[in-house]
Design a protein around this motif. Structure first.
Motif, short mmCIF file in Angstrom:
data_model
loop_
_atom_site.label_atom_id
_atom_site.label_comp_id
_atom_site.label_asym_id
_atom_site.label_seq_id
_atom_site.Cartn_x
_atom_site.Cartn_y
_atom_site.Cartn_z
N ASP A 89 25.83 -59.09 1.58
CA ASP A 89 25.34 -57.83 1.01
C ASP A 89 26.42 -57.10 0.22
N LYS A 90 27.67 -57.60 0.23
CA LYS A 90 28.76 -56.97 -0.51
C LYS A 90 29.46 -58.01 -1.38
N THR A 91 30.20 -57.52 -2.34
CA THR A 91 31.04 -58.41 -3.13
C THR A 91 32.21 -58.85 -2.25
N ILE A 92 32.52 -60.12 -2.28
CA ILE A 92 33.63 -60.65 -1.50
C ILE A 92 34.83 -60.78 -2.42
N ILE A 93 35.91 -60.08 -2.08
CA ILE A 93 37.14 -60.17 -2.86
C ILE A 93 38.07 -61.13 -2.12
N LEU A 94 38.36 -62.26 -2.74
CA LEU A 94 39.21 -63.27 -2.13
C LEU A 94 40.67 -62.92 -2.33
N VAL A 95 41.44 -63.02 -1.25
CA VAL A 95 42.85 -62.69 -1.28
C VAL A 95 43.62 -63.84 -0.67
N ASP A 96 44.66 -64.28 -1.34
CA ASP A 96 45.59 -65.23 -0.75
C ASP A 96 46.99 -64.81 -1.14
N LYS A 97 47.96 -65.67 -0.95
CA LYS A 97 49.33 -65.24 -1.20
C LYS A 97 49.57 -64.93 -2.67
N MET A 98 49.24 -65.88 -3.56
CA MET A 98 49.49 -65.66 -4.99
C MET A 98 48.32 -66.10 -5.87
N GLY A 99 47.20 -66.43 -5.29
CA GLY A 99 46.05 -66.85 -6.07
C GLY A 99 45.82 -68.34 -6.12
N ARG A 118 38.24 -62.43 -7.33
CA ARG A 118 39.57 -62.82 -6.86
C ARG A 118 40.55 -61.70 -7.14
N LEU A 119 41.39 -61.37 -6.18
CA LEU A 119 42.40 -60.33 -6.37
C LEU A 119 43.53 -60.90 -7.23
N GLU A 120 43.76 -60.27 -8.37
CA GLU A 120 44.83 -60.72 -9.28
C GLU A 120 46.17 -60.65 -8.57
N GLY A 121 46.90 -61.74 -8.58
CA GLY A 121 48.23 -61.76 -8.01
C GLY A 121 48.29 -61.88 -6.50
N GLY A 122 47.15 -61.81 -5.84
CA GLY A 122 47.10 -61.96 -4.39
C GLY A 122 47.90 -60.90 -3.65
N MET A 123 48.29 -61.24 -2.43
CA MET A 123 49.05 -60.31 -1.60
C MET A 123 50.44 -60.05 -2.17
N THR A 124 50.99 -60.99 -2.89
CA THR A 124 52.30 -60.78 -3.50
C THR A 124 52.27 -59.58 -4.43
N GLU A 125 51.25 -59.50 -5.26
CA GLU A 125 51.10 -58.36 -6.18
C GLU A 125 50.79 -57.08 -5.42
N TRP A 126 49.91 -57.16 -4.42
CA TRP A 126 49.54 -56.00 -3.62
C TRP A 126 50.79 -55.37 -2.99
N ILE A 127 51.62 -56.20 -2.39
CA ILE A 127 52.84 -55.71 -1.72
C ILE A 127 53.85 -55.20 -2.74
N SER A 128 53.99 -55.90 -3.87
CA SER A 128 54.95 -55.45 -4.89
C SER A 128 54.57 -54.10 -5.48
N GLN A 129 53.29 -53.76 -5.44
CA GLN A 129 52.84 -52.45 -5.92
C GLN A 129 52.96 -51.38 -4.83
N LYS A 130 53.50 -51.79 -3.69
CA LYS A 130 53.72 -50.89 -2.54
C LYS A 130 52.42 -50.26 -2.03
N LEU A 131 51.36 -51.06 -2.05
CA LEU A 131 50.08 -50.62 -1.51
C LEU A 131 50.09 -50.83 0.01
N PRO A 132 49.27 -50.09 0.73
CA PRO A 132 49.34 -50.15 2.20
C PRO A 132 48.90 -51.48 2.77
N VAL A 133 49.63 -51.89 3.82
CA VAL A 133 49.26 -53.08 4.58
C VAL A 133 49.29 -52.72 6.07
N VAL A 134 48.52 -53.46 6.82
CA VAL A 134 48.46 -53.28 8.26
C VAL A 134 49.11 -54.50 8.91
N LYS A 135 49.94 -54.26 9.89
CA LYS A 135 50.57 -55.37 10.61
C LYS A 135 49.93 -55.47 11.98
N ALA A 136 49.54 -56.68 12.32
CA ALA A 136 48.86 -56.89 13.61
C ALA A 136 49.79 -57.46 14.65
#
Length: 136
Positions: A89-99, A118-136
Protein backbone atom coordinates in the motif's frame (compact mmCIF):
# COMPACT_ATOMS: atom_id res chain seq x y z
CA UNK A 1 48.45 1.90 -30.76
CA UNK A 2 46.49 -0.79 -32.56
CA UNK A 3 43.45 -0.01 -30.43
CA UNK A 4 43.54 3.66 -31.42
CA UNK A 5 43.99 2.70 -35.07
CA UNK A 6 41.03 0.31 -34.83
CA UNK A 7 38.86 2.96 -33.17
CA UNK A 8 39.68 5.46 -35.90
CA UNK A 9 38.97 2.99 -38.70
CA UNK A 10 35.83 1.54 -37.16
CA UNK A 11 34.36 4.68 -35.59
CA UNK A 12 30.86 3.85 -36.77
CA UNK A 13 30.85 0.39 -35.17
CA UNK A 14 32.33 1.78 -31.95
CA UNK A 15 29.68 4.52 -31.87
CA UNK A 16 26.89 1.98 -32.30
CA UNK A 17 28.36 -0.19 -29.53
CA UNK A 18 28.59 2.75 -27.12
CA UNK A 19 25.00 3.72 -27.98
CA UNK A 20 23.72 0.20 -27.38
CA UNK A 21 25.51 -0.04 -24.03
CA UNK A 22 23.97 3.30 -23.00
CA UNK A 23 20.46 2.19 -23.99
CA UNK A 24 20.90 -1.11 -22.15
CA UNK A 25 22.05 0.62 -18.94
CA UNK A 26 19.26 3.21 -19.18
CA UNK A 27 16.64 0.47 -19.61
CA UNK A 28 17.98 -1.53 -16.66
CA UNK A 29 17.87 1.53 -14.40
CA UNK A 30 14.31 2.32 -15.52
CA UNK A 31 13.08 -1.22 -14.85
CA UNK A 32 14.58 -1.30 -11.36
CA UNK A 33 12.63 1.75 -10.15
CA UNK A 34 13.38 5.42 -10.28
CA UNK A 35 16.00 6.97 -8.04
CA UNK A 36 14.93 9.36 -5.33
CA UNK A 37 17.09 11.88 -3.52
CA UNK A 38 17.32 11.87 0.25
CA UNK A 39 15.16 15.05 0.21
CA UNK A 40 12.37 13.34 -1.71
CA UNK A 41 12.66 10.14 0.37
CA UNK A 42 12.35 12.15 3.58
CA UNK A 43 9.28 13.97 2.24
CA UNK A 44 7.64 10.69 1.19
CA UNK A 45 8.28 9.10 4.58
CA UNK A 46 7.02 12.13 6.50
CA UNK A 47 3.85 12.14 4.38
CA UNK A 48 3.39 8.43 5.20
CA UNK A 49 3.59 7.58 1.49
CA UNK A 50 6.64 5.32 1.65
CA UNK A 51 8.55 2.81 3.71
CA UNK A 52 12.31 2.19 3.66
CA UNK A 53 13.48 -1.34 2.93
CA UNK A 54 17.11 -1.72 4.01
CA UNK A 55 18.88 -4.46 2.05
CA UNK A 56 22.09 -4.49 4.09
CA UNK A 57 23.18 -7.33 6.36
CA UNK A 58 21.89 -7.27 9.92
CA UNK A 59 25.27 -6.28 11.37
CA UNK A 60 25.47 -3.20 9.13
CA UNK A 61 21.83 -2.38 9.87
CA UNK A 62 22.53 -2.41 13.62
CA UNK A 63 25.46 -0.01 13.19
CA UNK A 64 23.06 2.63 11.88
CA UNK A 65 19.87 2.72 9.85
CA UNK A 66 17.10 5.09 8.86
CA UNK A 67 14.29 5.46 11.40
CA UNK A 68 11.52 2.85 10.94
CA UNK A 69 13.40 1.11 8.11
CA UNK A 70 12.57 -2.56 7.58
CA UNK A 71 15.68 -4.76 7.33
CA UNK A 72 15.59 -7.65 4.89
CA UNK A 73 19.11 -8.56 3.76
CA UNK A 74 19.65 -8.82 0.00
CA UNK A 75 20.40 -12.55 0.21
CA UNK A 76 17.07 -13.23 1.97
CA UNK A 77 14.72 -11.09 -0.13
CA UNK A 78 13.28 -14.00 -2.15
CA UNK A 79 12.64 -16.02 1.02
CA UNK A 80 10.86 -13.12 2.71
CA UNK A 81 8.83 -11.85 -0.25
CA UNK A 82 5.55 -12.19 1.68
CA UNK A 83 6.79 -9.58 4.19
CA UNK A 84 7.58 -7.22 1.34
CA UNK A 85 4.23 -7.78 -0.36
CA UNK A 86 2.55 -6.71 2.91
CA UNK A 87 4.01 -3.23 2.26
CA UNK A 88 2.20 -2.91 -1.09
CA UNK A 89 0.00 0.00 0.00
CA UNK A 90 3.08 2.29 0.10
CA UNK A 91 6.00 3.07 -2.14
CA UNK A 92 8.98 0.95 -1.16
CA UNK A 93 12.26 2.87 -1.09
CA UNK A 94 15.15 0.43 -1.41
CA UNK A 95 18.26 1.26 0.58
CA UNK A 96 21.62 -0.47 0.55
CA UNK A 97 25.17 0.60 1.21
CA UNK A 98 25.89 2.37 -2.11
CA UNK A 99 23.19 1.23 -4.52
CA UNK A 100 24.78 -2.02 -5.65
CA UNK A 101 21.88 -4.37 -4.81
CA UNK A 102 18.82 -2.17 -5.03
CA UNK A 103 18.55 -2.42 -8.84
CA UNK A 104 18.06 -6.18 -9.01
CA UNK A 105 15.63 -6.21 -6.07
CA UNK A 106 13.76 -3.29 -7.65
CA UNK A 107 13.29 -5.24 -10.88
CA UNK A 108 11.90 -8.23 -8.97
CA UNK A 109 9.49 -6.08 -6.96
CA UNK A 110 8.35 -4.17 -10.06
CA UNK A 111 7.45 -7.51 -11.66
CA UNK A 112 5.11 -8.10 -8.70
CA UNK A 113 3.41 -4.76 -9.36
CA UNK A 114 4.82 -2.98 -6.32
CA UNK A 115 5.72 0.70 -6.41
CA UNK A 116 9.50 0.85 -5.96
CA UNK A 117 12.15 3.57 -5.77
CA UNK A 118 15.87 3.45 -5.02
CA UNK A 119 17.62 5.83 -2.63
CA UNK A 120 20.36 7.65 -4.56
CA UNK A 121 23.75 6.88 -3.07
CA UNK A 122 22.34 4.50 -0.48
CA UNK A 123 23.29 4.74 3.18
CA UNK A 124 26.70 6.13 2.27
CA UNK A 125 25.08 9.27 0.88
CA UNK A 126 22.53 9.44 3.73
CA UNK A 127 25.29 9.38 6.35
CA UNK A 128 27.55 11.78 4.43
CA UNK A 129 24.67 14.30 4.44
CA UNK A 130 24.59 13.91 8.24
CA UNK A 131 20.98 12.76 8.23
CA UNK A 132 19.71 10.94 11.33
CA UNK A 133 20.34 7.26 11.87
CA UNK A 134 19.24 4.91 14.61
CA UNK A 135 21.66 2.42 16.13
CA UNK A 136 20.22 -0.83 17.42
Amino acid sequence: MKIIEFLMQQWLLVSVLVGLVYVYLWNERRRSGRSVSFHEATRMINANEAVMLDLREGSEFKQGHIVDAVNIPFAKVKDRMSEIEALKDKTIILVDKMGQHSGSVGRDLNKLGLSVCRLEGGMTEWISQKLPVVKA
